[in-house]
Motif scaffolding. Structure first.
Motif, PDB file in Angstrom:
ATOM      1  N   ASP A 102      46.452  47.151  50.176  1.00 39.89           N
ATOM      2  CA  ASP A 102      47.560  47.919  49.607  1.00 39.89           C
ATOM      3  C   ASP A 102      48.263  48.718  50.703  1.00 39.89           C
ATOM      4  O   ASP A 102      49.497  48.747  50.782  1.00 39.89           O
ATOM      5  CB  ASP A 102      47.037  48.876  48.531  1.00 39.89           C
ATOM      6  CG  ASP A 102      46.968  48.233  47.164  1.00 39.89           C
ATOM      7  OD1 ASP A 102      47.671  47.226  46.934  1.00 39.89           O
ATOM      8  OD2 ASP A 102      46.208  48.725  46.308  1.00 39.89           O
ATOM      9  N   GLY A 106      51.746  47.434  52.018  1.00 41.11           N
ATOM     10  CA  GLY A 106      52.884  48.183  51.489  1.00 41.11           C
ATOM     11  C   GLY A 106      53.396  49.299  52.364  1.00 41.11           C
ATOM     12  O   GLY A 106      54.466  49.858  52.100  1.00 41.11           O
ATOM     13  N   ARG A 121      45.227  54.447  42.942  1.00 40.23           N
ATOM     14  CA  ARG A 121      45.805  53.382  42.128  1.00 40.23           C
ATOM     15  C   ARG A 121      45.748  52.048  42.862  1.00 40.23           C
ATOM     16  O   ARG A 121      45.868  51.989  44.081  1.00 40.23           O
ATOM     17  CB  ARG A 121      47.254  53.716  41.763  1.00 40.23           C
ATOM     18  CG  ARG A 121      47.392  54.885  40.806  1.00 40.23           C
ATOM     19  CD  ARG A 121      48.840  55.302  40.632  1.00 40.23           C
ATOM     20  NE  ARG A 121      49.390  55.830  41.878  1.00 40.23           N
ATOM     21  CZ  ARG A 121      50.630  56.314  41.995  1.00 40.23           C
ATOM     22  NH1 ARG A 121      51.434  56.319  40.940  1.00 40.23           N
ATOM     23  NH2 ARG A 121      51.051  56.780  43.148  1.00 40.23           N
ATOM     24  N   GLY A 123      47.300  48.463  43.777  1.00 41.44           N
ATOM     25  CA  GLY A 123      48.604  47.829  43.879  1.00 41.44           C
ATOM     26  C   GLY A 123      48.526  46.316  43.912  1.00 41.44           C
ATOM     27  O   GLY A 123      47.448  45.715  43.797  1.00 41.44           O
ATOM     28  N   THR A 124      49.684  45.691  44.097  1.00 37.33           N
ATOM     29  CA  THR A 124      49.772  44.230  44.077  1.00 37.33           C
ATOM     30  C   THR A 124      48.982  43.588  45.204  1.00 37.33           C
ATOM     31  O   THR A 124      48.222  42.637  44.988  1.00 37.33           O
ATOM     32  CB  THR A 124      51.245  43.802  44.173  1.00 37.33           C
ATOM     33  OG1 THR A 124      51.986  44.392  43.094  1.00 37.33           O
ATOM     34  CG2 THR A 124      51.375  42.285  44.091  1.00 37.33           C
ATOM     35  N   PHE A 125      49.158  44.107  46.420  1.00 38.94           N
ATOM     36  CA  PHE A 125      48.457  43.522  47.561  1.00 38.94           C
ATOM     37  C   PHE A 125      46.940  43.645  47.396  1.00 38.94           C
ATOM     38  O   PHE A 125      46.194  42.720  47.674  1.00 38.94           O
ATOM     39  CB  PHE A 125      48.898  44.207  48.857  1.00 38.94           C
ATOM     40  CG  PHE A 125      50.300  43.878  49.276  1.00 38.94           C
ATOM     41  CD1 PHE A 125      50.609  42.638  49.827  1.00 38.94           C
ATOM     42  CD2 PHE A 125      51.311  44.806  49.129  1.00 38.94           C
ATOM     43  CE1 PHE A 125      51.899  42.331  50.213  1.00 38.94           C
ATOM     44  CE2 PHE A 125      52.602  44.509  49.510  1.00 38.94           C
ATOM     45  CZ  PHE A 125      52.914  43.265  50.057  1.00 38.94           C
ATOM     46  N   THR A 127      45.211  44.013  44.583  1.00 41.18           N
ATOM     47  CA  THR A 127      44.746  43.171  43.487  1.00 41.18           C
ATOM     48  C   THR A 127      44.616  41.723  43.921  1.00 41.18           C
ATOM     49  O   THR A 127      43.600  41.057  43.650  1.00 41.18           O
ATOM     50  CB  THR A 127      45.721  43.257  42.294  1.00 41.18           C
ATOM     51  OG1 THR A 127      45.827  44.615  41.848  1.00 41.18           O
ATOM     52  CG2 THR A 127      45.251  42.381  41.145  1.00 41.18           C
ATOM     53  N   ALA A 128      45.649  41.224  44.623  1.00 35.96           N
ATOM     54  CA  ALA A 128      45.621  39.839  45.092  1.00 35.96           C
ATOM     55  C   ALA A 128      44.460  39.610  46.056  1.00 35.96           C
ATOM     56  O   ALA A 128      43.733  38.608  45.958  1.00 35.96           O
ATOM     57  CB  ALA A 128      46.950  39.493  45.769  1.00 35.96           C
TER      58      ALA A 128
END
Length: 264
Positions: A102, A106, A121, A123-125, A127-128
C-alpha cells in the motif's frame, strides 16, 4: 570447573531460553509463562531466534497439513495449514506485506509512503499483494506430495525469517522510533548473532535435499531485490517491510523448490 562457572552456565542457558520464549511471544499468539516477561531491552537480543520461531510455526503448520491430509483431498489441507499459521501469528507478517505494498504502491514520495504504511486501513495494492501471495503459497505447496510439502513448509518458514534477520543486520530502521512496534527488535546486530540466526534458518533445508538449492537461490534473489527497492524508496527498512520480506522470500523458496521438483 569453578563453582562460579558451574553457576553461570545454567543462568546463561535460562537467559537464552527466556530470549527464545520472548521471540515466540512477540511473533505469535502462543501464551507464555509470566516469568518470560516483556522487556524492550531484552527484545533487542531476540532477532537471532526469529528463524527458530519460524521453524516452530512451520512445524505446527506441517502438523495441521499432515493431519488434515489424512481425511481431506485437494488443496484443502494446505489451505487449512496456511490459515492456522496465519491465526497463530495474528497475521503479523501478512499485515506487514499489505502495508508495504500500500505504501510503496500508493506513495509517490518517501514521506507519503511511510505515512500510508502507518495507516491501518487496507488499500488496493495491499489487498492484491496479500491475495496473490496467499494463492501462490497455497498452490505451490499443493503441487508437492504431502510428505515432502511438510519439510518444505518448515524450511520455508525458518529460512524466510533468516532472510528478514539479514535485512535487520545490513539495513537501517527508517520508521519513526516512537511509533514503530519493531523498534525494540530492529536493533543493530552483531556478526555472531547473524551467523547464529543463519545457521538455525538454513539447517532445515537439509531435509529438502538438493531441491532446497533452487529455493535457497530464489529467496536470496528476492531478498536482494527487496533490499535495493526499500533502500531506493525509503532509505532503509521498516517493521512492515520486514514482514513483506519474510512473506516474499518464503514463497520464493516454495517456487524454487517446486520448479526444481518438476525438473526431475
Amino acid at each position: 570447573m569453578s563453582s562460579e562457572a558451574r553457576t553461570a552456565r545454567p543462568s546463561r542457558l535460562l537467559a537464552e531460553l527466556r530470549l527464545l520464549l520472548m521471540a515466540v511471544q512477540y511473533f505469535t499468539r502462543v501464551p507464555m509463562p509470566a516469568w518470560v516477561g516483556h522487556s524492550a531491552e531484552n527484545l533487542g537480543s531476540t532477532p537471532r531466534y526469529f528463524p527458530a520461531v519460524g521453524a516452530l510455526i512451520g512445524a505446527v503448520g506441517a502438523l495441521v497439513l499432515w493431519a488434515t491430509s489424512l481425511v481431506l483431498a485437494g488443496p484443502l489441507p494446505v489451505i487449512l495449514s496456511t490459515a492456522f499459521t496465519v491465526f497463530m501469528t495474528g497475521a503479523f507478517h501478512e499485515d506487514g506485506l499489505a502495508d508495504t505494498f500500500d505504501g510503496l504502491g500508493g506513495g509517490a514520495t518517501r514521506e507519503r509512503a511511510l505515512e500510508i504504511m502507518k495507516d491501518s486501513r487496507l488499500g488496493t495494492f495491499g489487498t492484491a499483494a496479500l491475495v496473490l501471495t496467499l494463492l501462490i503459497k497455497i498452490e505451490a505447496l499443493s503441487e508437492l506430495p504431502v510428505t515432502f510439502a511438510i519439510v518444505v513448509l518448515i524450511a520455508g518458514h525458518a529460512f524466510s525469517r533468516a532472510c528478514a534477520v539479514t535485512l535487520i543486520f545490513a539495513g537501517t530502521l527508517v520508521s519513526n522510533p516512537e511509533l514503530s512496534r519493531s523498534r525494540a527488535v530492529a536493533q543493530p546486530m552483531g556478526r555472531g548473532e547473524l551467523i547464529f540466526a543463519l545457521v538455525i534458518g538454513i539447517a532445515p533445508l537439509y531435509w529438502c535435499g538438493t531441491y532446497a538449492i533452487a529455493g535457497f537461490v530464489c529467496s536470496l534473489i528476492v531478498l536482494y531485490v527487496l533490499a535495493r527497492w526499500f533502500m531506493r524508496r525509503l532509505g532503509g527498512f521498516t517493521g512492515d517491510t520486514l514482514g513483506a520480506t519474510q512473506q516474499l522470500t518464503e514463497i520464493a523458496f516454495y517456487l524454487g523448490v517446486l520448479a526444481s521438483w518438476n525438473s526431475f
